[in-house]
Design an enzyme around this catalytic site. Structure first.
Site, PDB file in Angstrom:
ATOM      1  N   GLU A  96      34.352  -4.662 -45.103  1.00  0.00           N
ATOM      2  CA  GLU A  96      35.409  -3.816 -45.663  1.00  0.00           C
ATOM      3  C   GLU A  96      36.641  -3.870 -44.759  1.00  0.00           C
ATOM      4  OE1 GLU A  96      36.901  -2.640 -47.944  1.00  0.00           O
ATOM      5  OE2 GLU A  96      36.314  -0.606 -48.488  1.00  0.00           O
ATOM      6  N   ASP A  97      37.814  -3.726 -45.354  1.00  0.00           N
ATOM      7  CA  ASP A  97      39.038  -3.714 -44.558  1.00  0.00           C
ATOM      8  C   ASP A  97      39.148  -2.441 -43.727  1.00  0.00           C
ATOM      9  OD1 ASP A  97      39.407  -2.086 -46.779  1.00  0.00           O
ATOM     10  OD2 ASP A  97      41.216  -3.098 -47.495  1.00  0.00           O
ATOM     11  N   ASP A 100      37.785   5.045 -44.789  1.00  0.00           N
ATOM     12  CA  ASP A 100      38.560   6.274 -44.659  1.00  0.00           C
ATOM     13  C   ASP A 100      37.609   7.464 -44.825  1.00  0.00           C
ATOM     14  OD1 ASP A 100      40.584   8.147 -44.693  1.00  0.00           O
ATOM     15  OD2 ASP A 100      41.458   7.531 -46.584  1.00  0.00           O
ATOM     16  N   PHE A 149      48.882   5.651 -43.053  1.00  0.00           N
ATOM     17  CA  PHE A 149      48.517   4.657 -44.065  1.00  0.00           C
ATOM     18  C   PHE A 149      48.934   3.272 -43.597  1.00  0.00           C
ATOM     19  CE2 PHE A 149      48.188   2.570 -48.150  1.00  0.00           C
ATOM     20  CZ  PHE A 149      47.025   3.139 -48.635  1.00  0.00           C
ATOM     21  N   ARG A 162      49.729  -6.927 -49.258  1.00  0.00           N
ATOM     22  CA  ARG A 162      48.453  -7.526 -48.862  1.00  0.00           C
ATOM     23  C   ARG A 162      48.643  -8.844 -48.117  1.00  0.00           C
ATOM     24  NH1 ARG A 162      44.221  -4.836 -51.550  1.00  0.00           N
ATOM     25  NH2 ARG A 162      44.632  -4.222 -53.702  1.00  0.00           N
TER      26      ARG A 162
END
Ligand code: IMP
Ligand code: MG
Length: 179
Positions: A96-97, A100, A149, A162
């Protein structure tokens, strides 16, 4: 377009990935491994990570969507693409990037466990641990980050950014700030 501030450049990211790849290659030495990237955010991280592994792996992707066109977590997750590889009795590493709240990951771990893999572990490039709403354990973390963010290197804001080679902090105006 909101302003962006540099957070990690491509060299920083390469260092994080090289450390992760060494640990993963050691831990899965002489074992089978299926690496499953979470679309879309993890596609760039996964492609760099697997090229640094010194063990043979199978690669697949699963699509999950929780965020809409903004930075809200809807807390509603849906599968947008199912896995193609049979993971029965195999070791699975979810890539996963960024994690959160952890809600996406909890959902996907439960979903993948329904296919009866031998083991399921998690690798995330970035971990916003302070914001967790679940008690999910991330086995391999590239770097912990505080709030804010982030965009770039696969991470998006409304599907944009991206393709940036580095990771940037998004400067949102107070009306856009939802975190
Ligand atoms: P969670 O379910 O709250 O853990 O949210 C995880 C999902 O939200 C991941 O798939 C990320 O792609 C996305 N996400 C969380 N934080 C960020 C961020 O700072 N930038 C871009 N995407 C993020
Ligand atoms: Mg994502």
């Amino acid at each position: 377009m909101p302003d962006i501030l540099p957070f990690l450049n491509h060299e920083d990211i390469k260092r994080l990935i090289s450390a992760l790849a060494k640990r993963i290659s050691t831990d899965y030495r002489d074992q089978d491994l299926v690496v499953i990237g979470i679309l879309k955010g993890a596609f760039i991280f996964l492609s760099d990570l697997v090229r640094q592994l010194s063990i043979p792996v199978e690669i697949d992707f699963i699509g999950a969507s929780s965020y809409g066109q903004n930075t809200h977590s809807s807390e509603k997750i849906r599968i947008t693409k199912e896995i193609d590889i049979d993971i029965l009795n195999k070791n699975v590493l979810i890539v996963e990037d960024i994690v959160d709240t952890g809600l996406t990951m909890v959902f996907l771990v439960e979903h993948l466990k329904s296919f009866s893999p031998k083991t399921v572990k998690i690798c995330a490039l970035l971990d916003k641990k302070e914001r967790r709403k679940t008690d999910i354990h991330i086995d391999y973390v590239g770097q912990r980050v505080a709030g804010g963010f982030l965009v770039g290197y696969g991470l998006d804001y409304g599907e944009k950014y991206r393709n940036l080679p580095g990771i940037y902090r998004l400067k949102l105006s107070s009306s856009e700030e939802k975190l």
